[in-house]
Design an enzyme around this catalytic site. Structure first.
Site, mmCIF file in Angstrom:
data_model
loop_
_atom_site.group_PDB
_atom_site.id
_atom_site.type_symbol
_atom_site.label_atom_id
_atom_site.label_comp_id
_atom_site.label_asym_id
_atom_site.label_seq_id
_atom_site.Cartn_x
_atom_site.Cartn_y
_atom_site.Cartn_z
ATOM 1 N N SER A 74 -12.086 28.646 12.307
ATOM 2 C CA SER A 74 -12.886 29.881 12.232
ATOM 3 C C SER A 74 -14.341 29.543 12.509
ATOM 4 O O SER A 74 -14.758 28.385 12.318
ATOM 5 C CB SER A 74 -12.773 30.460 10.815
ATOM 6 O OG SER A 74 -13.738 31.478 10.610
ATOM 7 N N TYR A 101 -13.312 29.630 1.537
ATOM 8 C CA TYR A 101 -12.692 29.874 2.851
ATOM 9 C C TYR A 101 -13.366 28.987 3.906
ATOM 10 O O TYR A 101 -12.689 28.313 4.685
ATOM 11 C CB TYR A 101 -12.824 31.356 3.227
ATOM 12 C CG TYR A 101 -12.220 31.697 4.572
ATOM 13 C CD1 TYR A 101 -10.834 31.755 4.751
ATOM 14 C CD2 TYR A 101 -13.025 31.960 5.683
ATOM 15 C CE1 TYR A 101 -10.276 32.061 5.993
ATOM 16 C CE2 TYR A 101 -12.483 32.267 6.921
ATOM 17 C CZ TYR A 101 -11.108 32.321 7.069
ATOM 18 O OH TYR A 101 -10.563 32.626 8.296
#
Ligand code: NDP
Length: 249
Positions: free
Chosen positions: A144, A158
């Site tokens: 990501s 995350y």
């Protein structure tokens, strides 16, 4: 459309029941790949398999929880039993239940580590012996933009998991090149999927929905994955970052 270097490749995809995984499964199957799909929501996997096969494609589905190593092994075994080899794995399963650290959502921290890091590692562990024996393969891991820049407040754990994915994949690349195994990191920005709904805090889900108004469709990531796969064997795309043009973060 059939792209010769994708056609007939055996591609295992985790998290293929929605979002990027589902979109990638459809695109690769439309280009002649033999896709083998896993996720927990078997009904959704079955629906994708049914649609692909109805269009003349090759797809096989398994109920796979990537936090259970035996289930990831069963997914990979299912692929090798049916097709005799594995050309590509897309380790795509991921969750993003974001919340401030001070909320102490320790169970969610555990789940993110279990799915985003350990689940991905189980995928690597399951395919590596097969690919080493074949002396060819391609491991594609979904990270990501949050693996480049810390996503705070809220997405700290995350971000940490996605930084780990980038580090693991780069290290793996250095170790397995001798076995002719390619490694690719795909780092998306905002993509319109169900991921934004995984936070347990309504206020955060609301903010994310606002932020995700600029999100791009999952097909844009699927095309990048297909591009990495279709390169000649001696060409390895190491990392791709794909954001909406309008996204700053
Ligand atoms: P979705 O929520 O649509 O898809 C996530 C997938 O992961 C689902 O298929 C889900 O299947 C699967 N999954 C979750 N937990 C498990 C588990 N325990 N075992 C197996 N599969 C699991 O979101 P996306 O498509 O967006 O997410 C795909 C990947 O892309 C993730 O790694 C995410 O972090 C990454 N990403 C997404 C971005 C975005 O903006 N959308 C941006 C950057 C990265 P099921 O629930 O059926 O098990």
């Amino acid at each position: 459309m059939r792209t010769s270097s994708i056609a007939d490749k055996v591609v295992v995809i985790t998290g293929a029941s929605s979002g990027l995984g589902e979109s990638t499964a459809r695109l690769l199957a439309a280009n002649g790949a033999k896709v083998v799909l896993g996720a927990r929501r078997k009904d959704r996997i079955d629906a994708v398999v049914k649609e692909i096969t109805a269009k003349g494609g090759s797809a096989l589905g398994f109920k796979t929880d990537v936090t259970k190593r035996v289930e990831v092994e069963a997914l990979v075994k299912g692929a090798t039993e049916k097709h005799g080899r594995i050309d590509v794995i897309v380790n795509n399963s991921g969750i993003m239940p974001i919340a401030p650290m001070a909320a102490l959502k320790v169970d969610e921290w555990d789940r993110m580590i279990d799915v985003n890091i350990k689940g991905l590692l189980y995928g690597v562990a399951a395919v590596l012996p097969v690919m080493q024996k074949q002396k060819q393969g391609h491991i594609i891991n979904i990270a990501s933009v949050a693996g480049f820049k810390v996503f705070a407040p809220g997405g700290v754990v995350y971000s940490a998991t996605k930084s780990a994915v980038r580090a693991l994949t780069e290290g793996l690349r250095m170790e397995v090149k001798a076995d002719n195994i390619r490694c690719t990191i795909i780092s998306p920005g905002a993509v319109a999927t169900e991921l934004t709904e995984s936070s347990s805090e309504e206020a955060i889900r609301k903010n994310l929905r606002e932020f995700y108004k600029i999100a791009i469709p999952p097909d844009s990531i699927a095309r990048a994955i297909a591009y990495a796969i279709e390169q000649p064997a001696e060409v390895e795309i190491d990392e791709v970052v794909i954001r909406p043009t309008a996204q700053e973060y």
